[in-house]
Write a protein that holds these residues in place. Structure first.
Motif, short mmCIF file in Angstrom:
data_model
loop_
_atom_site.label_atom_id
_atom_site.label_comp_id
_atom_site.label_asym_id
_atom_site.label_seq_id
_atom_site.Cartn_x
_atom_site.Cartn_y
_atom_site.Cartn_z
N PRO A 115 0.85 -1.19 0.00
CA PRO A 115 0.00 0.00 0.00
C PRO A 115 0.90 1.26 0.00
N PRO A 116 0.48 2.33 -0.69
CA PRO A 116 1.32 3.53 -0.81
C PRO A 116 1.82 4.08 0.54
N LEU A 117 1.02 3.91 1.59
CA LEU A 117 1.42 4.43 2.91
C LEU A 117 2.74 3.84 3.36
N TYR A 118 2.95 2.56 3.05
CA TYR A 118 4.16 1.87 3.49
C TYR A 118 5.31 2.04 2.51
N SER A 119 4.98 1.95 1.21
CA SER A 119 6.06 2.09 0.23
C SER A 119 6.66 3.50 0.31
N GLU A 120 5.79 4.48 0.62
CA GLU A 120 6.25 5.86 0.70
C GLU A 120 7.29 6.06 1.82
N VAL A 121 6.98 5.55 3.02
CA VAL A 121 7.93 5.73 4.12
C VAL A 121 9.22 4.95 3.87
N LEU A 122 9.09 3.78 3.26
CA LEU A 122 10.30 3.00 2.98
C LEU A 122 11.19 3.74 1.99
N LEU A 123 10.56 4.31 0.96
CA LEU A 123 11.34 5.06 -0.04
C LEU A 123 12.01 6.29 0.58
N LEU A 124 11.24 7.01 1.39
CA LEU A 124 11.81 8.22 2.01
C LEU A 124 12.95 7.87 2.97
N ALA A 125 12.76 6.77 3.69
CA ALA A 125 13.77 6.40 4.69
C ALA A 125 15.04 5.86 4.04
N TYR A 126 14.88 4.96 3.09
CA TYR A 126 16.07 4.28 2.56
C TYR A 126 16.58 4.86 1.25
N LYS A 127 15.67 5.27 0.38
CA LYS A 127 16.14 5.82 -0.90
C LYS A 127 16.55 7.28 -0.73
N GLU A 128 15.75 8.04 0.04
CA GLU A 128 16.05 9.46 0.22
C GLU A 128 16.85 9.73 1.50
N ASN A 129 17.11 8.66 2.24
CA ASN A 129 17.95 8.75 3.43
C ASN A 129 17.44 9.77 4.46
N MET A 130 16.14 9.78 4.69
CA MET A 130 15.56 10.71 5.65
C MET A 130 15.33 10.01 6.99
N GLY A 131 15.45 10.77 8.06
CA GLY A 131 15.18 10.24 9.40
C GLY A 131 13.67 10.31 9.68
N SER A 132 13.28 9.70 10.81
CA SER A 132 11.84 9.65 11.14
C SER A 132 11.23 11.05 11.26
N SER A 133 11.97 11.97 11.89
CA SER A 133 11.41 13.31 12.10
C SER A 133 11.24 14.04 10.77
N GLU A 134 12.20 13.82 9.88
CA GLU A 134 12.13 14.46 8.56
C GLU A 134 10.95 13.88 7.76
N ILE A 135 10.79 12.57 7.83
CA ILE A 135 9.66 11.93 7.13
C ILE A 135 8.34 12.43 7.72
N ALA A 136 8.33 12.60 9.04
CA ALA A 136 7.10 13.10 9.69
C ALA A 136 6.73 14.48 9.15
N ARG A 137 7.77 15.30 8.90
CA ARG A 137 7.49 16.64 8.33
C ARG A 137 6.97 16.51 6.90
N VAL A 138 7.53 15.56 6.15
CA VAL A 138 7.09 15.36 4.76
C VAL A 138 5.63 14.92 4.72
N LEU A 139 5.28 13.98 5.59
CA LEU A 139 3.92 13.42 5.57
C LEU A 139 2.93 14.25 6.36
#
Lengths: 184, 153
Positions: free
Chosen positions: A130-154
């Motif tokens: 589901p996009p909710l999960y693929s999105e966080v995985l991509l942001l975390a591992y492909k874009e190398n973002m931390g949890s707080s940064e991903i939280a700001r994105v989402l």
């Protein structure tokens, strides 16, 4: 934020429209790939990425330079993709997350997962999530973002991001184990 | 394979995914979209000024209308309950509004007269324009000649 990128943003804010071409050069493939992996449709991804860049240009004055420019731009792209998913009548449960049930894995089970996974396989697995999960995985591992940064994105709490990351990884593992023919 | 190792494997595999190339002409289309939305500074300023002026006028008009209605509410209500009183109430309101407008027109005319009296002492607009141009050119020439020579290090 790299100096060159900072300068481009400042020039754009100063009214130099051509400086946005530099920002576009840096981010167009990243944003397009992100949209494509979420929307799974090249036409929709192109439209969403294009809309994201135009919206980013329009709203550049609202960007807070205390935070990385990339996470701000990815937030704009995330919103464009969510709009596209909603417009395409695809379910994006943002308010009440339906966490899929994960099978129990007993400890000590021998798994035949290779040391490296071919990019086509991982791409297919990500696309099946589901996009909710693929999105966080991509942001975390492909874009190398931390949890707080991903939280700001989402625009979601950090706890939610961590939960989605965990669930996303677990779903990926289930798929990997299934492929490897392991029994649970 | 341990779960931690699988996590790492997944992370590495996702990180190694290549970026997809955006379609041909994507950048040009975005820049065209941006050019379409980028407002011209003078145009935007003009629109904003026009919008603000319009809003101010509408607000003033609404305030004046409300004031007329409020001030004459008793008389209007008395007229309205009589047979054929509604049209009389309307005519009464219109008459009050006309009176107020004539007062406003008189005030505007007075202000205009005062302004023209004050500006009678000023030179013609083209004389002012010429003087501004001349002074700007003189200041630019003087500042150019007074600029220090850059020292080479």
């Amino acid at each position: 934020m790299p100096e060159a990128e900072k300068e481009l943003v400042l020039r754009c804010l100063g009214g130099d429209t051509s400086a946005f071409a530099g920002i576009l050069d840096i981010y167009q493939d990243r944003i397009y790939s992100f949209a494509l992996r979420l929307l799974k449709d090249p036409v929709a991804a192109e439209e969403a990425a294009q809309e994201a860049f135009v919206k980013a240009f329009r709203g550049l004055s609202s960007y807070n330079s205390a935070y990385p420019f990339s996470s701000w731009l990815f937030r704009v792209a995330h919103n464009a993709c969510m709009d596209a998913l909603r417009a395409g009548n695809k379910t994006v449960s943002l308010d009440t997350e339906d966490f899929p049930d994960l099978p129990d894995r007993s400890a000590g089970v021998e798994l035949k997962v290779e040391d490296s996974i071919a990019s086509e396989r991982i791409e297919a697995m990500l696309a099946s999530l589901p996009p909710l999960y693929s999105e966080v995985l991509l942001l975390a591992y492909k874009e190398n973002m931390g949890s707080s940064e991903i939280a700001r994105v989402l625009g979601a709490p950090e706890g939610t991001v961590k939960a989605r990351l965990f669930r996303g990884r677990e779903l990926m593992k289930v798929k990997l184990y299934r492929e490897a023919g392991a029994t649970f | 394979m341990k779960p931690d190792q699988t996590d790492e494997l997944i992370a590495r595999a996702i990180a190694a995914l290549p970026y997809r190339r955006s379609p041909e002409g994507f950048g040009a289309r975005v820049m065209a979209g941006i050019a379409a939305v980028a407002p011209q500074p003078w145009y935007a300023g003009l629109l904003k000024t026009a919008g603000l002026t319009l809003t101010a006028w509408v607000s003033a008009l609404a305030f004046v209308s409300a004031r007329i209605l409020y001030a004459n509410l008793g008389e209007l209500a008395a007229l309205a309950i009589q047979p054929g009183g509604f049209s009389r109430a309307l005519a009464f309101t219109a008459a009050r509004a006309a009176l107020l407008l004539s007062k406003l027109a008189a005030a505007a005319s007075f202000a205009s007269e005062m302004l023209s009296a004050a500006s009678a002492w000023l030179p013609a607009w083209y004389e002012i324009g010429f003087a501004v141009l001349f002074c700007s050119a003189a200041i630019a020439a003087l500042s150019k000649s007074a600029r220090p020579v850059r020292q080479g290090i």
